[in-house]
Design an enzyme around this catalytic site. Sequence first.
Site: not given
Lengths: 239, 239
Positions: B161, B184, B205-206
């Site tokens: 993240d 994995k 905005r993405k």
Amino acid sequence: MLRSCLARLRTLGALRGPRGGARPPATDTGPALRLLSSEEVILKDYSVPNPSWSKDLRLLYDQYMKKCEDGSWKRLPSYRDVAVQETEDFKNFFHDSKLIKEEQMPQARVFIRSYEDGLGFEFVMFHNDVEKKTVCLFQGGPYLQGLSGWLHGGAMATMIDITSGMAASIGERIVTANLNIDFKRPVPLYSVVVINSQLYKAEGRKLFVSCDVRSVDGKTLYAEATSLFVKLDPEKSST
Amino acid sequence: MLRSCLARLRTLGALRGPRGGARPPATDTGPALRLLSSEEVILKDYSVPNPSWSKDLRLLYDQYMKKCEDGSWKRLPSYRDVAVQETEDFKNFFHDSKLIKEEQMPQARVFIRSYEDGLGFEFVMFHNDVEKKTVCLFQGGPYLQGLSGWLHGGAMATMIDITSGMAASIGERIVTANLNIDFKRPVPLYSVVVINSQLYKAEGRKLFVSCDVRSVDGKTLYAEATSLFVKLDPEKSST
């Protein structure tokens, strides 16, 4: 002897693979025992109230403990330690992986129980086996900060993984294969949230779980997630 | 004065929304200053070698520092503290959210820098603005344990993240909207992994980012992820 003792410890939700930390003992009323050679260790159960718990967390805890009285729900204890046998099972599955050195292991702590009381992950989980649900009551402490005053998204992801894994893992050795989280709103630090997870599909070794994170009153949706867990099968290792 | 000082601090990747912790100072060579009223605080930069770093981590660090010499890559410092102004921006966006009390704030630490050296998240990030890439060199300490000897999946999710967010956030105030991770293989505790993230699409905005986690030699793939970040727009708050 070690195996049989551990077998008793490994009841509901005991073997979750790499995202461990919550592992019920033989009974749900007292501390769990762990035997290593001739040494007997009393494991501290961290899923009980401590002075850092807010009023919200204590009230919710009492409500769920009440639900446990008829046996439909069970509180899931959790520990700072993980059993050696679980690691061996896991090592056999990923048999090319390298474990850490023996001398490094005493310092290790389960991530979600690595902080002192009140600073990090304060939580308790309850499981309903008939409904295939696990609920986590979670209060994020000051060391889990993202932006000032808010819970870090990684801490939220961690708790979603753990709670979803518990819904999937009851009686199974599993690993998380996929974790897909939609973050809807940030969670204020120190606040209590309710994480609801449900096993909704099982296909062979695949276990599918849905999850949401809400405020105590249920009105605010903080996050939604789906996850896929896979049962470990020693006959079909990954390599 | 506070705003102008903070503006100088907020350069490359400074404002990541709720998953903060890495925030470059005005220059990349010395400690960052933060002004609160008349108080001047020297922030310690944790993205530099300390005695807990393994040989692998030090070698990789040196390699990337070499890449920084021509200006194509930049090391991203990171701190245990977050700037007050960032929080205010964020609070304005989610304006129904409650912040913690003033007296609770001094105890708070940025999650990914909340452990003492060597126990938790040891990492350094490097960013290439032309290629829209961020690389994180990460060593998971003993307090990030899942099963005995292995890194907890939540700790891995946290670092994915953070690294993906850095690839998306350069010069922008953003929040994580979605995080989708395929695990994995489990990561051995104490080992070093390389987290590669890339901003591959921007739509309004993405911001869309891909990411993978590999061993130092690149041969072992531990995880793959995609994520969606959304730029905060004070004109369009969430409520």
